[in-house]
Write a protein that holds these residues in place. Structure first.
Motif, PDB file in Angstrom:
ATOM      1  N   LEU A 294      18.783  22.614 -52.894  1.00  0.00           N
ATOM      2  CA  LEU A 294      17.973  23.379 -51.968  1.00  0.00           C
ATOM      3  C   LEU A 294      16.679  23.749 -52.671  1.00  0.00           C
ATOM      4  O   LEU A 294      16.683  24.458 -53.667  1.00  0.00           O
ATOM      5  N   GLU A 295      15.570  23.254 -52.159  1.00  0.00           N
ATOM      6  CA  GLU A 295      14.263  23.563 -52.718  1.00  0.00           C
ATOM      7  C   GLU A 295      13.599  24.637 -51.868  1.00  0.00           C
ATOM      8  O   GLU A 295      13.568  24.543 -50.648  1.00  0.00           O
ATOM      9  N   ILE A 296      13.073  25.654 -52.528  1.00  0.00           N
ATOM     10  CA  ILE A 296      12.465  26.781 -51.835  1.00  0.00           C
ATOM     11  C   ILE A 296      10.954  26.551 -51.740  1.00  0.00           C
ATOM     12  O   ILE A 296      10.258  26.577 -52.760  1.00  0.00           O
ATOM     13  N   PRO A 297      10.418  26.289 -50.552  1.00  0.00           N
ATOM     14  CA  PRO A 297       8.971  26.075 -50.407  1.00  0.00           C
ATOM     15  C   PRO A 297       8.193  27.329 -50.792  1.00  0.00           C
ATOM     16  O   PRO A 297       8.717  28.444 -50.714  1.00  0.00           O
ATOM     17  N   PRO A 298       6.946  27.190 -51.188  1.00  0.00           N
ATOM     18  CA  PRO A 298       6.158  28.359 -51.609  1.00  0.00           C
ATOM     19  C   PRO A 298       5.850  29.335 -50.488  1.00  0.00           C
ATOM     20  O   PRO A 298       5.470  30.481 -50.762  1.00  0.00           O
ATOM     21  N   ASN A 299       6.015  28.921 -49.226  1.00  0.00           N
ATOM     22  CA  ASN A 299       5.752  29.829 -48.110  1.00  0.00           C
ATOM     23  C   ASN A 299       7.005  30.565 -47.647  1.00  0.00           C
ATOM     24  O   ASN A 299       6.990  31.241 -46.611  1.00  0.00           O
TER      25      ASN A 299
ATOM     26  N   VAL B 123      13.313  35.375 -45.706  1.00  0.00           N
ATOM     27  CA  VAL B 123      14.749  35.127 -45.587  1.00  0.00           C
ATOM     28  C   VAL B 123      15.481  36.227 -46.341  1.00  0.00           C
ATOM     29  O   VAL B 123      15.345  36.354 -47.559  1.00  0.00           O
ATOM     30  N   LEU B 124      16.262  37.026 -45.614  1.00  0.00           N
ATOM     31  CA  LEU B 124      17.000  38.144 -46.200  1.00  0.00           C
ATOM     32  C   LEU B 124      18.493  37.861 -46.118  1.00  0.00           C
ATOM     33  O   LEU B 124      18.990  37.424 -45.077  1.00  0.00           O
ATOM     34  N   THR B 125      19.216  38.104 -47.212  1.00  0.00           N
ATOM     35  CA  THR B 125      20.650  37.825 -47.231  1.00  0.00           C
ATOM     36  C   THR B 125      21.425  38.909 -47.970  1.00  0.00           C
ATOM     37  O   THR B 125      20.876  39.597 -48.843  1.00  0.00           O
ATOM     38  N   LYS B 126      22.674  39.052 -47.614  1.00  0.00           N
ATOM     39  CA  LYS B 126      23.628  39.851 -48.389  1.00  0.00           C
ATOM     40  C   LYS B 126      24.557  38.925 -49.172  1.00  0.00           C
ATOM     41  O   LYS B 126      25.544  39.389 -49.756  1.00  0.00           O
ATOM     42  N   ARG B 127      24.250  37.638 -49.196  1.00  0.00           N
ATOM     43  CA  ARG B 127      25.093  36.635 -49.857  1.00  0.00           C
ATOM     44  C   ARG B 127      24.273  35.795 -50.831  1.00  0.00           C
ATOM     45  O   ARG B 127      24.205  34.570 -50.719  1.00  0.00           O
ATOM     46  N   PRO B 128      23.638  36.445 -51.808  1.00  0.00           N
ATOM     47  CA  PRO B 128      22.764  35.699 -52.727  1.00  0.00           C
ATOM     48  C   PRO B 128      23.516  34.737 -53.632  1.00  0.00           C
ATOM     49  O   PRO B 128      22.915  33.824 -54.197  1.00  0.00           O
TER      50      PRO B 128
ATOM     51  N   ARG C  70      23.628  42.140 -56.409  1.00  0.00           N
ATOM     52  CA  ARG C  70      22.798  41.159 -55.704  1.00  0.00           C
ATOM     53  C   ARG C  70      21.480  40.833 -56.388  1.00  0.00           C
ATOM     54  O   ARG C  70      21.024  39.690 -56.346  1.00  0.00           O
ATOM     55  N   ILE C  71      20.850  41.834 -56.996  1.00  0.00           N
ATOM     56  CA  ILE C  71      19.526  41.593 -57.575  1.00  0.00           C
ATOM     57  C   ILE C  71      19.560  40.555 -58.687  1.00  0.00           C
ATOM     58  O   ILE C  71      18.695  39.666 -58.728  1.00  0.00           O
ATOM     59  N   PRO C  72      20.535  40.590 -59.622  1.00  0.00           N
ATOM     60  CA  PRO C  72      20.544  39.547 -60.666  1.00  0.00           C
ATOM     61  C   PRO C  72      20.627  38.134 -60.094  1.00  0.00           C
ATOM     62  O   PRO C  72      20.028  37.204 -60.649  1.00  0.00           O
ATOM     63  N   LEU C  73      21.359  37.945 -59.008  1.00  0.00           N
ATOM     64  CA  LEU C  73      21.458  36.620 -58.395  1.00  0.00           C
ATOM     65  C   LEU C  73      20.132  36.214 -57.771  1.00  0.00           C
ATOM     66  O   LEU C  73      19.723  35.046 -57.857  1.00  0.00           O
ATOM     67  N   LEU C  74      19.445  37.169 -57.162  1.00  0.00           N
ATOM     68  CA  LEU C  74      18.126  36.874 -56.597  1.00  0.00           C
ATOM     69  C   LEU C  74      17.131  36.510 -57.689  1.00  0.00           C
ATOM     70  O   LEU C  74      16.323  35.581 -57.533  1.00  0.00           O
ATOM     71  N   LEU C  75      17.187  37.217 -58.815  1.00  0.00           N
ATOM     72  CA  LEU C  75      16.260  36.943 -59.909  1.00  0.00           C
ATOM     73  C   LEU C  75      16.421  35.537 -60.468  1.00  0.00           C
ATOM     74  O   LEU C  75      15.470  34.953 -60.987  1.00  0.00           O
ATOM     75  N   GLN C  76      17.626  34.991 -60.374  1.00  0.00           N
ATOM     76  CA  GLN C  76      17.877  33.644 -60.882  1.00  0.00           C
ATOM     77  C   GLN C  76      17.518  32.553 -59.873  1.00  0.00           C
ATOM     78  O   GLN C  76      17.560  31.372 -60.209  1.00  0.00           O
ATOM     79  N   THR C  77      17.162  32.940 -58.661  1.00  0.00           N
ATOM     80  CA  THR C  77      16.836  31.985 -57.611  1.00  0.00           C
ATOM     81  C   THR C  77      15.325  31.788 -57.557  1.00  0.00           C
ATOM     82  O   THR C  77      14.579  32.763 -57.460  1.00  0.00           O
ATOM     83  N   PRO C  78      14.845  30.555 -57.623  1.00  0.00           N
ATOM     84  CA  PRO C  78      13.399  30.322 -57.617  1.00  0.00           C
ATOM     85  C   PRO C  78      12.765  30.681 -56.291  1.00  0.00           C
ATOM     86  O   PRO C  78      13.258  30.297 -55.231  1.00  0.00           O
TER      87      PRO C  78
END
Length: 303
Positions: free
Chosen positions: A128-133, A107-112, A149-157
């Motif tokens: 929203l739970e992110i499955p391991p796959n 899943v790729l986004t420009k809206r993290p 964007r990267i800091p927001l991605l880093l905070q997302t499990p």
């Protein structure tokens, strides 16, 4: 596309948010099929995204019908976290991905910012739970996009976090990202050892994809930008995937008609003031060799 890869578009339509969107390939494709009764009806006006989203619930269960494991790219023709997609529909998409546990979803986004909020929002009775796959990634075309964007991605499990640096439009220092306005971090090695409240968690980037732009208005990509990112990944032990040069190559191709240009827009690259002769040879002729070899590295989970 190989037999074990696929794309899945449970929604269609988008809007442009940054420099990387300027020559959107999906927009051009959608403009060809936007008439009455066609797949992209209502999401294109005068050849451009109009910000409207068209859901495609009829293909929601498509991954469940693919019985052999595949690596599936989600929404090549949209952004799952677009502001005009309802939270309920996003949850339905993630539920399908959870059920189809034998696949790997990208899943790729420009809206993290929305992606992160949906995993942490205290004002709703669900998360929203992110499955391991499911791998989560953000598009990064320059340093500004990286810092935003990267800091927001880093905070997302997520089991795997990745960067799609395509089209790459400038030099990017992944070892010096402004995290949460508090510390400068190397996002390839993570937050370990930094004085941050969540430093004990494994927050880092696990995979980096780099590519140049293709299409009639493609912008050239400086080879030093690519080499720098490759070297940063190698130093950190992060898999690096070089997808393509795009329309422009740093060397002419024998037997191919070329149009050269002095790409003086590279003054903000690794070597300020250095101008580089680039050659428009076309995507196929430009190929995907970097310093004489291909770079097809994947995270361990992909193997």
């Amino acid at each position: 596309m190989s037999a074990n890869t696929a794309t899945w578009n449970p929604l269609r339509g988008c809007s442009k948010v940054s420099a990387g969107c300027r020559n959107c390939y999906a927009e051009k494709m959608a403009a060809r099929f936007c008439g009455p009764g066609q797949p992209y009806e209502g999401v294109i006006e005068n050849g451009r995204w109009n910000g409207q989203i068209r859901l495609a619930p009829e293909v929601l269960d498509l991954p469940l019908r693919w019985r052999k494991p595949r690596r599936i790219f989600v929404n090549s023709m949209s952004d799952l976290f677009h502001e005009n997609v309802s939270s309920n529909y996003i949850l339905r998409v993630f539920e399908i991905m959870k059920q189809a546990h034998w696949h790997t979803f990208q899943v790729l986004t420009k809206r993290p910012e929305r992606m992160l909020k949906m995993t942490q929002d205290p004002d709703v009775d669900w998360r929203l739970e992110i499955p391991p796959n499911v791998w989560l990634g953000v598009s990064v075309e320059n340093q500004r996009a990286a810092d935003e964007r990267i800091p927001l991605l880093l905070q997302t499990p997520a089991a795997v976090r990745f960067l799609s640096m395509e089209p790459l439009l400038g030099s990017v220092d992944l070892s010096n990202i402004n995290y949460d306005g508090m510390v400068m971090i190397n996002c390839l090695t993570g937050l370990h050892g930094w004085p941050h409240p969540n430093a004990e968690q494994d927050k880092k980037i696990h995979w980096v994809i780099v590519g140049g732009e293709s299409g009639p208005n493609a912008r050239p990509m400086h080879p030093d930008w690519v080499r720098s990112i490759r070297d940063q990944c190698q130093a950190a032990g992060v898999p690096f995937f070089f997808k393509q040069w795009g329309e422009w190559a740093p060397t002419p191709k024998e037997g191919v008609h070329v149009v050269s240009c002095l790409a003086d827009g590279f003054h903000y690259g690794p070597n300020p003031g250095v101008r580089l002769e680039m050659y428009r040879v076309g995507k196929q002729a430009a190929g995907r060799l970097l310093d004489g070899r291909t770079w097809d590295e994947y995270p361990a989970m992909a193997r």
